[in-house]
Motif scaffolding. Sequence first.
Motif, mmCIF file in Angstrom:
data_model
loop_
_atom_site.group_PDB
_atom_site.id
_atom_site.type_symbol
_atom_site.label_atom_id
_atom_site.label_comp_id
_atom_site.label_asym_id
_atom_site.label_seq_id
_atom_site.Cartn_x
_atom_site.Cartn_y
_atom_site.Cartn_z
ATOM 1 N N PRO A 288 15.824 0.108 6.886
ATOM 2 C CA PRO A 288 15.965 -1.240 6.649
ATOM 3 C C PRO A 288 14.564 -1.887 6.572
ATOM 4 O O PRO A 288 13.411 -0.941 7.095
ATOM 5 C CB PRO A 288 16.587 -2.014 7.547
ATOM 6 C CG PRO A 288 16.434 -0.902 8.808
ATOM 7 C CD PRO A 288 16.388 0.156 8.107
ATOM 8 N N ALA A 289 14.078 -2.716 5.847
ATOM 9 C CA ALA A 289 12.746 -3.357 5.680
ATOM 10 C C ALA A 289 12.654 -4.772 6.157
ATOM 11 O O ALA A 289 11.601 -5.151 6.404
ATOM 12 C CB ALA A 289 12.380 -3.409 4.155
ATOM 13 N N ILE A 290 13.917 -5.489 6.859
ATOM 14 C CA ILE A 290 14.001 -6.901 7.110
ATOM 15 C C ILE A 290 14.188 -6.914 8.484
ATOM 16 O O ILE A 290 14.846 -6.090 8.987
ATOM 17 C CB ILE A 290 14.931 -7.764 6.234
ATOM 18 C CG1 ILE A 290 14.547 -7.768 4.857
ATOM 19 C CG2 ILE A 290 14.937 -9.100 6.730
ATOM 20 C CD1 ILE A 290 13.340 -8.065 4.360
ATOM 21 N N SER B 138 0.783 -1.425 0.017
ATOM 22 C CA SER B 138 -0.053 -0.031 -0.057
ATOM 23 C C SER B 138 1.009 1.239 -0.059
ATOM 24 O O SER B 138 0.595 2.532 -0.552
ATOM 25 C CB SER B 138 -0.843 0.018 1.157
ATOM 26 O OG SER B 138 -0.253 0.215 2.335
ATOM 27 N N GLY B 139 2.272 0.967 0.168
ATOM 28 C CA GLY B 139 2.857 2.287 0.285
ATOM 29 C C GLY B 139 3.144 3.116 1.756
ATOM 30 O O GLY B 139 3.928 4.050 1.580
ATOM 31 N N ALA B 140 2.574 2.629 2.736
ATOM 32 C CA ALA B 140 2.487 3.242 3.890
ATOM 33 C C ALA B 140 2.513 2.337 5.184
ATOM 34 O O ALA B 140 1.531 1.607 4.997
ATOM 35 C CB ALA B 140 1.335 4.416 4.019
ATOM 36 N N GLY B 141 3.616 2.671 6.141
ATOM 37 C CA GLY B 141 3.265 1.617 7.123
ATOM 38 C C GLY B 141 4.262 1.744 8.135
ATOM 39 O O GLY B 141 5.377 2.602 7.942
ATOM 40 N N ILE B 142 4.629 0.730 9.133
ATOM 41 C CA ILE B 142 5.571 0.941 9.852
ATOM 42 C C ILE B 142 6.150 -0.588 10.178
ATOM 43 O O ILE B 142 5.298 -1.688 10.638
ATOM 44 C CB ILE B 142 5.228 1.673 11.347
ATOM 45 C CG1 ILE B 142 6.349 1.776 12.331
ATOM 46 C CG2 ILE B 142 3.934 1.041 11.892
ATOM 47 C CD1 ILE B 142 6.291 2.568 13.398
ATOM 48 N N LEU B 143 7.315 -0.857 9.918
ATOM 49 C CA LEU B 143 7.665 -2.297 10.218
ATOM 50 C C LEU B 143 8.687 -2.357 11.273
ATOM 51 O O LEU B 143 9.373 -1.512 11.714
ATOM 52 C CB LEU B 143 8.744 -2.709 8.905
ATOM 53 C CG LEU B 143 8.095 -2.464 7.578
ATOM 54 C CD1 LEU B 143 9.057 -2.986 6.672
ATOM 55 C CD2 LEU B 143 6.690 -3.369 7.379
ATOM 56 N N ARG B 144 8.635 -3.556 12.186
ATOM 57 C CA ARG B 144 9.499 -3.887 13.335
ATOM 58 C C ARG B 144 10.886 -4.655 12.318
ATOM 59 O O ARG B 144 10.875 -5.686 11.577
ATOM 60 C CB ARG B 144 9.116 -5.179 13.852
ATOM 61 C CG ARG B 144 9.877 -5.529 15.129
ATOM 62 C CD ARG B 144 10.127 -4.396 16.139
ATOM 63 N NE ARG B 144 10.718 -4.880 17.224
ATOM 64 C CZ ARG B 144 11.485 -4.212 18.207
ATOM 65 N NH1 ARG B 144 11.552 -2.824 17.949
ATOM 66 N NH2 ARG B 144 11.703 -4.793 19.485
ATOM 67 N N THR B 145 11.965 -4.142 12.543
ATOM 68 C CA THR B 145 13.261 -4.433 12.009
ATOM 69 C C THR B 145 14.223 -4.677 12.907
ATOM 70 O O THR B 145 14.423 -4.351 13.835
ATOM 71 C CB THR B 145 13.838 -3.125 11.009
ATOM 72 O OG1 THR B 145 13.732 -1.968 11.645
ATOM 73 C CG2 THR B 145 12.551 -3.094 9.561
ATOM 74 N N LEU B 146 15.275 -5.532 12.275
ATOM 75 C CA LEU B 146 16.411 -6.053 12.880
ATOM 76 C C LEU B 146 17.597 -6.134 11.899
ATOM 77 O O LEU B 146 17.436 -6.795 10.904
ATOM 78 C CB LEU B 146 16.420 -7.192 13.608
ATOM 79 C CG LEU B 146 17.445 -7.879 14.301
ATOM 80 C CD1 LEU B 146 17.640 -7.250 15.360
ATOM 81 C CD2 LEU B 146 17.076 -9.382 14.771
ATOM 82 N N PRO B 147 18.900 -5.404 12.202
ATOM 83 C CA PRO B 147 19.975 -5.691 11.069
ATOM 84 C C PRO B 147 20.515 -6.910 11.284
ATOM 85 O O PRO B 147 20.503 -7.533 12.345
ATOM 86 C CB PRO B 147 20.640 -4.504 11.627
ATOM 87 C CG PRO B 147 20.522 -4.423 12.970
ATOM 88 C CD PRO B 147 19.227 -4.532 13.009
#
Length: 481
Positions: free
Chosen positions: A337-339, A260-269
Motif C-alpha cells: 500500500p501507499a496510503i 524519485s522512485g525510491a523510498g519507504i512509507l509509513r502505511t495504514l490500511p
Amino acid sequence: MPRRPMHMTGADGAALRAALRELRTKLDVPEEFPAEVLAEAQRAVREPRLPDLDATDIPLFTIDPPTSVDLDQAMHLARRPGGAGYRVHYAIADVAAFVTPGGPLDAEAHRRVTTLYFPDEKVPLHPAVLSEGAASLLPDRTRPALLWRLDLDPDGRVETADVRRALVRSRAKLDYDGVQKAIDSGTAEEPLALLKDVGRLREALEQERGGISLNVPEQEIVVHGDSYSLAYRAPLPADGWNAQISLMTGMVAADLMLASGAGILRTLPTAPDGAVGRLRRTAKALRIDWPHHVPYAELVRSLDPHLPAHAAFLQECTALLRGAGYTAFTGGESPDPAIHAAVAAPYAHCTAPLRRLVDRYTGELCVAAVAGAEAPQWAVSALAELPREMAEGARLANTVERECVDLVEAALLKDRVGETFEATVIDVKDREPLVGTVHLAEPAVVGRVESSARELPLGERLRVRLTQADPGTSKILFAVA
C-alpha cells in the motif's frame, strides 16, 4: 477536585526498579553499548561530516517535554511577504553526519531500531554522546541538520518544498505547557504565535482530506526522584499544532520519495467495515449521537476527551490504527500500500532520527531527491529490510510501554487489594460481555475487570473492587463491586 497523587516509598521504588531490570532482561533489551560503538561515537563527535551551508542566522526553537535532551526537531515560522502565506523552517537532526554506513554505530542502530523508554531510564538508539550531545538540537549549540523550507499558501497548503544539509542553531528550548500559555496569553513572539495559525490551517486541511488525529488522554508514568506515580494527560492544542508541522513534513517527504522512485512509507490500511460497525455500536452504547450521514473523522473531531463517555469512545477508536507498517519501494515501482488511512495521504517517518532508525534513511533519500541526485547506495540497499526491522522494533517498544505501565500500576496498588474504586467501563469484549476494561479517575489506572453476573455497561460508571495487584506478574485485576 484535585487528584490525590499516589507515590511509592523508597523501598517500593527500589522494588520496582528491580522489577524493571528483570523486565529488560526478559525482553532481551540491549543496554550497554559495545566498546567499539562507543569508540566510533567519540570519533564521530570529534570529526563530524559538516555541511557548507550556514543557516545559523535562523532563530529556531524546539518544543519538547521539559526533561528531554534528545532533541530531533527545531522550527521557525514566519509570514511570507505580501500576504502570500507562511514559511516554515524545520530542522531535523542530521544523524548521518555522525554515523558511517556499515560501521559499528550503524550496525548497533539496526540492532536497536528505536529508543525504548522505561520509567527509570531510557535505552537509546544511539550513544548519549550523540543523541543527547553532539547530534541533539540543544539551544545555543551549532549543529548539523537537514533543514526543510516549506512555503505555504494562505490556506496552509504546501506550495514549494526544499531540504538540504545546513548548520543550524536553536535559540530556545520550549515545552508544551509553556508554549500553550504563551500563545493563549498573547505573549508569544510571532514565530511561536504562528504555530497556532499554521497548526489550525493544517488541521482544517486534515479534515478536508478525511484525515484524523485521535486526542486520547494518555496514561503517563511520572517520575519523582526515587518514586513514581501515574497521571492522565489530555493533549493540549499546542501538542496538535506541533504534530501538524511534523505530519506536514512527513507528507512532503513521502511525495518526494514517490516522485524519485525510491523510498519507504509509513502505511495504514483502511479499517474494515466490521470495525467501523463495531464503533457505531459502541457509540450507541455510550449514548454518543452519530448520525449516519456524519463521517467517522468528523464525529471524532467533535468529541471532548475530558468527558468519560467520549474518552471511552476515543480509546475504542485506536483499534482502527492497528495494522500500521512500512512499505519500501525502489526502481520507480508503485508501492502497495501507499496510503496511511489516518493521514488520508502518503506519509513517511522522517522527523525523529535520534530515536527511530528509519528516519535517517528517509531524510537521506529526500535530500537526494531535492538535489536531483542519485540516492546513496547505502540508503537504497537498506530499504528491503527496513520494514521488517521497524516492525520488530515497534513490537518491542509497544511491549515495553504496556508492561511498564502494568508494573507501575501493580506496584502502586499492591497494598490496596480489597478496596473499592469509582471507575468507567471503557471496553467490553465482543464475545465475553462479562470481561472488559475500566478507567479509574483516581488513581490514574486502567485495568481488566470481570463481572460475575450482569454484562458490563460500556461507558457507564460503576464501583469496582481490586482483587489482584502483583508486581511479580505485572498485572492488576478488578471485579464489579
